[in-house]
Structures are given as structure tokens and as C-alpha cells.
Enzyme design. Structure first.
Site, mmCIF file in Angstrom:
data_model
loop_
_atom_site.group_PDB
_atom_site.id
_atom_site.type_symbol
_atom_site.label_atom_id
_atom_site.label_comp_id
_atom_site.label_asym_id
_atom_site.label_seq_id
_atom_site.Cartn_x
_atom_site.Cartn_y
_atom_site.Cartn_z
ATOM 1 N N LYS A 196 -38.940 99.025 76.290
ATOM 2 C CA LYS A 196 -39.902 97.983 75.917
ATOM 3 C C LYS A 196 -41.189 98.648 75.498
ATOM 4 C CE LYS A 196 -42.364 93.922 77.448
ATOM 5 N NZ LYS A 196 -42.479 92.869 78.458
ATOM 6 N N LYS A 249 -36.838 96.209 72.846
ATOM 7 C CA LYS A 249 -37.804 95.161 72.528
ATOM 8 C C LYS A 249 -39.098 95.782 72.045
ATOM 9 C CE LYS A 249 -40.446 91.653 74.846
ATOM 10 N NZ LYS A 249 -40.847 91.135 76.114
HETATM 11 C C1 PBG Z 1 -43.852 90.001 79.817
HETATM 12 C C2 PBG Z 1 -43.065 89.667 78.629
HETATM 13 C C3 PBG Z 1 -43.584 89.702 77.324
HETATM 14 C C4 PBG Z 1 -42.571 89.258 76.488
HETATM 15 C C5 PBG Z 1 -41.453 88.967 77.285
HETATM 16 N N1 PBG Z 1 -41.774 89.250 78.612
HETATM 17 C C6 PBG Z 1 -44.934 90.030 76.838
HETATM 18 C C7 PBG Z 1 -45.594 91.259 77.234
HETATM 19 O O1 PBG Z 1 -44.996 92.233 77.703
HETATM 20 O O2 PBG Z 1 -46.815 91.282 77.088
HETATM 21 C C8 PBG Z 1 -42.729 89.137 75.010
HETATM 22 C C9 PBG Z 1 -41.761 88.294 74.296
HETATM 23 C C10 PBG Z 1 -42.168 87.925 72.923
HETATM 24 O O3 PBG Z 1 -43.175 88.395 72.361
HETATM 25 O O4 PBG Z 1 -41.443 87.115 72.358
HETATM 26 N N2 PBG Z 1 -43.301 90.637 80.852
#
Ligand code: PBG
Length: 324
Positions: A196, A249
Site C-alpha cells: 500500500k 493499492k
Molecule cells: C485507510 C484506507 C484508505 C483507503 C482504504 N483504506 C485511505 C488511506 O490510507 O489514507 C483508500 C481507498 C481509496 O482511496 O479508495 N486505512
């Protein structure tokens, strides 16, 4: 192949093109992320995500019912927690009467066959807007993992099928697996957000939940977009710690990472077509600059081609309608 080979022979008719098509997008691949909020009989469109809503529980159940009828088999839930319920510890994340446990029970009762995926991270619950506990500007790793374990157990009690830790703390997959097994939840699977990245593509999601960090950024826990080999190390650790599936992601700007991870693991690979990717297509479509539906299908297909077995996408319902 020789010099008389003519690739266009296999592109001549739609039937031949279909015969030689290497990748297909199917509604079975899709996981539909949904936002839930408190209240009744209301849905609010997310300004930066046209066509995506925050639903109160009653309307959420209806939306899931519709999605399920269209063939969508899995949803991922995210809560919009009111500011007054947030604290520095994220304690609302393991409240057995909180929004997510309530949503899990209501959806399971109405649509028993849908697969429920719940996010494990503190940012929607944390007054600092970080995925972990913050002390003096530092995100505490091991203290956070302890709270994540409470959160996952609370979700398992309420009937989740798959927990999906998106927090990027070290060691959380092993800790979650151990705690779940110890409490008799050995059938609850873990979908690890393994690679991520600290990405600007999450902006609209943070608008949807009001979960943007109050100070600083997420670079001490989410990955540097410049790194690919590091993604392999994260993936290997999560696999060793007991992940059932791994995720990359965002997806679109990281197709190479999806490809590499797929090459080096035998676990199913998921990709998250994140909020900013969704917003860009919607915005250009609204301007009349692109054919939004075609760009959507091409984008999601590219993720499959790169190696994704599953795709989390806010487009899930739209795709399901088109593929009918
Ligand atoms: C937070 C989380 C995020 C997303 C999913 N879980 C945002 C972040 O890490 O700030 C983002 C998903 C998206 O942008 O569609 N744990």
C-alpha cells in the site's frame, strides 16, 4: 512465426477476436467498497466521487441487495464516524455496537450469501486521522497492532468473513492470525493490503469519510511510490505471517507491482482501484472528454491483465450492469 505471419488475421471478426481474447473481466472478480454512516433513510453523494454515496444502514442494506442481485458477491465496508466518537486511541473501532458491527449483522441477516470484508485500520476512528496511534508526532507500531487485534476480533464476532488490514503496521498479519485462531475464528480470512503506497490517489476517499490526517502524512507507514522491490518484501512477510490474499493499492499507477507480485506468490492477488482513479474517470466523463464507461472497462481489464484476480472498485455496480 515467420515473415508471412499477419497478426490482423486474428482481429478480422468479432468472433475470432473473442476466441483469442486472453483476459476477461467478470462480475465474479469484483468487490464493491461501500461507505456507511449513522442515521436513517439517508444517502449522501460523495462530492469528489459522483455516483458513490455514504449510506445509512437501512439504505446500505438495499444497495447491497441490488448489488447482489446483479451478481456482486463481495463488499468491503468503510465507516464514516462522527467526530465526537473519535479519540486518539480509536476506541470506537472495537465498539461491539459500533457502525461496522451493526452493518455486518444487518447485511448478513438480509443477504446471507454475500461475502463481507471489513477494513482494519484506525484512521476513520482516530482523532488524528492516522491509521495508527500517534504520540508526539510518531505513529506507534506495536501499540497500534494491539488495537487492530481488538478491532478485528470485534468484526469477527459480528460476522465478518474477511478482515482486510490496510494500516501498514509491521507484524500485524501475524498478530491478527494468532488472535483470530485463539478465539476460534480460524475460518475468518485475511486479505492483506501488502503493498500500500503513500498515494495522493486516496484524496476522495478521505473526503468521503472525513479521515484525512490532521497533521503530517502517511509516509512513515505507507510505501514510497518509487519502490517496487520493497513491495516484494512486504508481500513475502505478509505471506509468511499468514495472509490468505495479498493486495496492491492503488492499482492503475502500480500495474507493474501487480504483475511482479503475481509472478512471485501463489496467493490470490487483489488490486484496489482507488477513489482518485474513480474520480478521474468520472470527472473526464462529466466534462464530455472521454467515454467514461469504455475507459472504466479498459482500466479494470488492464488490472486483470497485469495479474489481479480480484478488483475492489467503486465501479462494481456499473460494471455488473454492463456485463449483464
Ligand atoms: C485507510 C484506507 C484508505 C483507503 C482504504 N483504506 C485511505 C488511506 O490510507 O489514507 C483508500 C481507498 C481509496 O482511496 O479508495 N486505512
Amino acid at each position: 512465426m515467420d515473415l508471412t505471419y499477419r497478426p490482423r488475421r486474428l482481429r478480422r471478426t468479432a468472433a475470432i477476436r473473442d476466441m483469442v481474447q486472453e483476459t476477461q473481466l467478470s462480475v465474479k472478480d469484483l468487490i464493491y467498497p461501500l461507505f456507511v454512516m449513522e442515521g436513517e433513510n439517508t444517502r449522501e453523494e460523495v462530492t469528489s466521487m459522483p455516483g458513490s454515496y455514504r449510506y445509512t444502514l437501512d439504505l446500505l442494506v438495499k444497495e447491497v441487495q441490488e448489488a447482489h442481485q446483479l451478481g456482486i458477491r463481495a463488499i468491503a465496508l468503510f465507516p464514516a464516524v462522527p467526530e465526537e466518537k473519535k479519540d486518539s486511541y480509536g476506541s470506537e473501532s472495537f465498539n461491539p455496537d459500533g457502525l461496522i458491527p451493526q452493518a455486518l449483522k444487518a447485511i448478513k441477516a438480509a443477504i446471507p450469501n454475500i461475502t463481507l470484508i471489513t477494513d482494519v485500520a484506525l484512521d476513520p476512528y482516530n482523532s488524528d486521522g492516522h491509521d495508527g496511534i500517534v504520540r508526539d508526532g510518531i505513529i506507534l507500531n506495536d501499540e497500534t497492532v494491539e488495537v487492530l487485534v481488538e478491532q478485528a476480533l470485534c468484526q469477527a464476532e459480528a460476522g465478518t468473513d474477511i478482515v482486510a488490514p490496510s494500516d501498514m503496521m509491521d507484524g500485524r498479519i501475524g498478530a491478527l492470525r494468532e488472535a483470530l485462531d485463539e478465539k476460534g475464528f480460524e475460518d475468518v480470512a485475511i486479505l492483506a493490503y501488502s503493498a500500500k503506497y503513500a498515494s495522493a490517489y486516496y484524496g476522495p476517499f478521505r473526503d468521503a469519510l472525513g479521515s484525512a490526517p490532521k497533521a503530517g502524512d502517511k509516509k512513515t507507514y505507507q510505501m514510497d511510490p518509487a519502490n517496487a522491490r520493497e513491495a516484494m518484501r512486504e508481500m513475502e512477510l505478509d505471506e509468511m505471517e499468514g495472509a490468505d490474499m495479498v493486495m496492491v493499492k492503488p492499482a492503475l499507477a502500480y500495474l507493474d507491482i501487480i504483475y511482479r507480485i503475481k509472478e512471485s506468490t501463489n496467493l490470490p492477488v487483489a488490486a484496489y482501484n482507488v477513489s482518485g482513479e474513480y474520480a478521474m474517470i468520472k470527472a473526464a466523463e462529466q466534462m464530455g472528454w472521454i467515454d467514461g464507461k469504455k475507459v472504466m472497462l479498459e482500466t479494470l481489464l488492464s488490472m486483470k491483465r497485469a495479474g489481479a484476480d480480484l478488483i475492489l472498485t467503486y465501479f462494481a455496480k456499473e460494471v455488473a450492469l454492463l456485463l449483464q
